[in-house]
Design a protein around this motif. Structure first.
Motif, PDB file in Angstrom:
ATOM      1  N   MET A 189     -22.525   6.823 -42.289  1.00  0.00           N
ATOM      2  CA  MET A 189     -22.290   6.751 -40.833  1.00  0.00           C
ATOM      3  C   MET A 189     -21.210   7.769 -40.458  1.00  0.00           C
ATOM      4  N   ASN A 190     -21.449   8.493 -39.359  1.00  0.00           N
ATOM      5  CA  ASN A 190     -20.430   9.500 -39.036  1.00  0.00           C
ATOM      6  C   ASN A 190     -19.250   8.833 -38.315  1.00  0.00           C
ATOM      7  N   THR A 191     -18.085   9.400 -38.515  1.00  0.00           N
ATOM      8  CA  THR A 191     -16.868   8.819 -37.934  1.00  0.00           C
ATOM      9  C   THR A 191     -16.472   9.614 -36.691  1.00  0.00           C
ATOM     10  N   ARG A 192     -15.506   9.095 -35.947  1.00  0.00           N
ATOM     11  CA  ARG A 192     -15.003   9.844 -34.782  1.00  0.00           C
ATOM     12  C   ARG A 192     -14.448  11.183 -35.227  1.00  0.00           C
ATOM     13  N   GLU A 193     -13.789  11.184 -36.382  1.00  0.00           N
ATOM     14  CA  GLU A 193     -13.210  12.451 -36.886  1.00  0.00           C
ATOM     15  C   GLU A 193     -14.335  13.463 -37.120  1.00  0.00           C
ATOM     16  N   ASP A 194     -15.477  12.989 -37.611  1.00  0.00           N
ATOM     17  CA  ASP A 194     -16.609  13.912 -37.815  1.00  0.00           C
ATOM     18  C   ASP A 194     -17.098  14.435 -36.467  1.00  0.00           C
ATOM     19  N   ARG A 195     -17.264  13.501 -35.525  1.00  0.00           N
ATOM     20  CA  ARG A 195     -17.886  13.847 -34.245  1.00  0.00           C
ATOM     21  C   ARG A 195     -17.029  14.830 -33.438  1.00  0.00           C
ATOM     22  N   VAL A 196     -15.709  14.685 -33.523  1.00  0.00           N
ATOM     23  CA  VAL A 196     -14.863  15.479 -32.604  1.00  0.00           C
ATOM     24  C   VAL A 196     -14.498  16.851 -33.162  1.00  0.00           C
ATOM     25  N   LYS A 197     -14.944  17.194 -34.363  1.00  0.00           N
ATOM     26  CA  LYS A 197     -14.528  18.476 -34.969  1.00  0.00           C
ATOM     27  C   LYS A 197     -14.794  19.661 -34.018  1.00  0.00           C
ATOM     28  N   TRP A 198     -16.033  19.729 -33.455  1.00  0.00           N
ATOM     29  CA  TRP A 198     -16.350  20.887 -32.575  1.00  0.00           C
ATOM     30  C   TRP A 198     -15.506  20.830 -31.305  1.00  0.00           C
ATOM     31  N   PHE A 199     -15.259  19.593 -30.837  1.00  0.00           N
ATOM     32  CA  PHE A 199     -14.517  19.367 -29.586  1.00  0.00           C
ATOM     33  C   PHE A 199     -13.088  19.886 -29.730  1.00  0.00           C
ATOM     34  N   MET A 200     -12.472  19.606 -30.891  1.00  0.00           N
ATOM     35  CA  MET A 200     -11.086  20.041 -31.134  1.00  0.00           C
ATOM     36  C   MET A 200     -11.029  21.553 -31.377  1.00  0.00           C
ATOM     37  N   GLN A 201     -12.178  22.137 -31.732  1.00  0.00           N
ATOM     38  CA  GLN A 201     -12.247  23.592 -31.930  1.00  0.00           C
ATOM     39  C   GLN A 201     -12.418  24.295 -30.589  1.00  0.00           C
ATOM     40  N   ASP A 202     -13.282  23.725 -29.737  1.00  0.00           N
ATOM     41  CA  ASP A 202     -13.692  24.433 -28.514  1.00  0.00           C
ATOM     42  C   ASP A 202     -12.655  24.412 -27.408  1.00  0.00           C
ATOM     43  N   ARG A 203     -11.934  23.256 -27.263  1.00  0.00           N
ATOM     44  CA  ARG A 203     -10.762  23.159 -26.417  1.00  0.00           C
ATOM     45  C   ARG A 203     -10.963  23.352 -24.904  1.00  0.00           C
ATOM     46  N   PHE A 204     -11.905  24.156 -24.464  1.00  0.00           N
ATOM     47  CA  PHE A 204     -11.962  24.553 -23.047  1.00  0.00           C
ATOM     48  C   PHE A 204     -13.393  24.390 -22.552  1.00  0.00           C
ATOM     49  N   GLY A 205     -13.570  23.511 -21.518  1.00  0.00           N
ATOM     50  CA  GLY A 205     -14.902  23.251 -20.998  1.00  0.00           C
ATOM     51  C   GLY A 205     -14.950  23.353 -19.482  1.00  0.00           C
ATOM     52  N   LEU A 206     -16.177  23.399 -18.960  1.00  0.00           N
ATOM     53  CA  LEU A 206     -16.417  23.470 -17.507  1.00  0.00           C
ATOM     54  C   LEU A 206     -16.980  22.137 -17.029  1.00  0.00           C
ATOM     55  N   PHE A 207     -16.331  21.547 -16.042  1.00  0.00           N
ATOM     56  CA  PHE A 207     -16.784  20.310 -15.408  1.00  0.00           C
ATOM     57  C   PHE A 207     -17.495  20.735 -14.119  1.00  0.00           C
ATOM     58  N   ILE A 208     -18.653  20.133 -13.829  1.00  0.00           N
ATOM     59  CA  ILE A 208     -19.397  20.532 -12.631  1.00  0.00           C
ATOM     60  C   ILE A 208     -19.799  19.289 -11.849  1.00  0.00           C
TER      61      ILE A 208
END
Ligand code: FHN
Length: 417
Positions: free
Chosen positions: A1-20
């Motif tokens: 089962m994947n953990t939160r730490e697994d799931r957020v890896k890309w999120f912590m890398q990308d850092r900057f997103g667009l909200f619309i």
């Protein structure tokens, strides 16, 4: 089962997103809460449904603008509180495919942003002012709560919960891989199991185990053992948490500050109070320096265009990101005390100094005596020199520090941004 730490890896890398934030409310152009703020009934709001036809909607242009700004992911409103669905839901007629637009706006958004290599998130409002079984009477967040015609009206909230779960299932079934489900929002006793949130999240995880979920279904993400629906990241709004966000065991937890580029989420014809590119850059740096992400919001107009002023700001931010993105992507907070001249971001042994006020003479790095192997100006790659100023040994409080001479360097932050 994947953990939160697994799931957020890309999120912590990308850092900057667009909200619309985009929908029917873009037509009256007074923000997405106008039904509640102006006590507009469903009937009075209906003309906007009958008129909605964003003839200039081209999400590929949106995706290119986000990518050029250095944004790595986006989150678009699939349904906001007014209940209008930008996607072709089979559970309601209150959707974009039944307006003059006649198209699945979410499908086009996802295809366009993926084509540009960005990750795709969907905002989904658990509040629904249109659904007949969403609580109205006495609900402080319902636009017609004080209207006697709704007094005592029977609502079968379980019908609405089934509808909401069904729509989330549609979004996770019909549009390929979704990277973020951005729920909005729980309040008072309308939280957690009121939405049957554990059942909802278990369904989400069974369908798309890697999708990130925010913390607005309820629960407490800061607990040592958070509820299953407490989310993968904390979502502060229009604020940067002063010390980042940690759980009860004082361990950092992922977070993302959602912040508007002007004063409104949805398109607002009179919204002239835009943040400058410098303010956006400093906001992004501050988020990362505290271990978080920035989700920066734009509100496209009724024709499907992101306002020119928003695009111009994103363009300048993108120029800075092209030169300095290494100090953002994958970076986080530093253990060093915040320097008086700006902020630090760090990744591994790389420390990035964001110098806002260089003051007079070389800038001082407390605690880094003998620890700076080399220094480079990110903007142009030029070498910077570590030095010890004349008579430095007589200055107080510098026994463990180092100095770097910035004379002659034009700092990105001093550019006209
Ligand atoms: O009521 C919404 C609001 O319209 C907007 O969508 C923000 C964005 O995070 N969320 C809610 C207010 O907290």
């Amino acid at each position: 089962m994947n953990t939160r730490e697994d799931r957020v890896k890309w999120f912590m890398q990308d850092r900057f997103g667009l909200f619309i934030h985009w929908g029917l409310y873009s037509i009256p152009a007074r923000g997405e809460w106008l039904r509640a703020n102006e006590k507009i009934s469903i009937e009075e709001y209906q003309p906007f449904f009958e008129e909605f036809n964003p003839v200039h909607y081209n999400p590929r242009e949106w995706a290119k603008a986000a990518k050029a700004a250095g944004q790595q992911y986006a989150v678009l409103t699939a349904k906001h509180h007014d209940g209008f669905c930008l996607f072709d839901s089979q559970l309601t007629d209150y959707k974009a495919t039944n307006t003059p637009a006649g198209r699945d706006l979410i499908k086009e958004y996802i295809e366009a942003f993926r084509a540009e290599g960005l990750k795709v998130g969907l905002y989904y409002s658990i509040i629904d002012w249109h659904h007949p079984d969403f609580p109205k009477y006495g609900d402080r967040y319902h636009p017609m709560r004080d209207n006697e015609e709704f007094q005592g009206e029977d609502t079968h909230f379980s019908n609405y919960v089934a509808y909401m779960h069904g729509q989330v299932k549609e979004l996770l079934t019909n549009y390929g891989k979704i990277d973020i489900l951005w729920f909005d929002f729980s309040y008072d006793d309308m939280t957690g199991e009121k939405w049957e949130a554990a059942k909802l999240v278990n369904m989400i995880r069974s369908m798309q185990p890697d999708v990130l979920i925010d913390n607005r279904l309820g629960g407490n993400i800061r607990l040592a053992e958070p509820e299953v629906y407490a989310g993968d990241f904390y979502s502060p709004e229009q604020i940067i948490p002063p010390g980042g966000i940690v759980n009860r065991a004082n361990q950092p937890i992922p977070w993302e500050a959602c912040i508007t580029l002007n004063d409104h989420w949805g398109y607002h014809a009179k919204d002239l109070n835009y943040k400058s590119p410098k303010q956006v850059i400093r906001t992004l740096v501050e988020c990362v320096s505290k271990g978080g992400n920035l989700l920066l919001n734009v509100g496209p107009n009724a024709k499907g265009e992101i306002p020119e002023q928003s695009l111009a700001i994103l363009q300048v931010v993108g120029k800075w990101m092209r030169q300095n993105g290494d100090s953002i992507y994958g970076c986080t907070s530093s253990d060093l005390p915040k320097p008086e001249w700006g902020r630090y971001t760090q990744i591994g042994n790389y420390l990035y100094a964001h110098v806002y006020d260089r003051g007079i003479g070389p800038i001082y790095f407390q605690g880094l005596k003998g620890r700076i192997k080399k220094a480079r100006l990110l903007a142009d790659g030029s070498e910077l020199h570590v030095e010890t100023p004349w008579m430095a040994e007589q200055y107080s409080d510098i026994e463990n520090g180092a100095f770097i001479d910035l004379s002659g360097a034009v700092l990105p932050d001093e550019m006209d941004t």
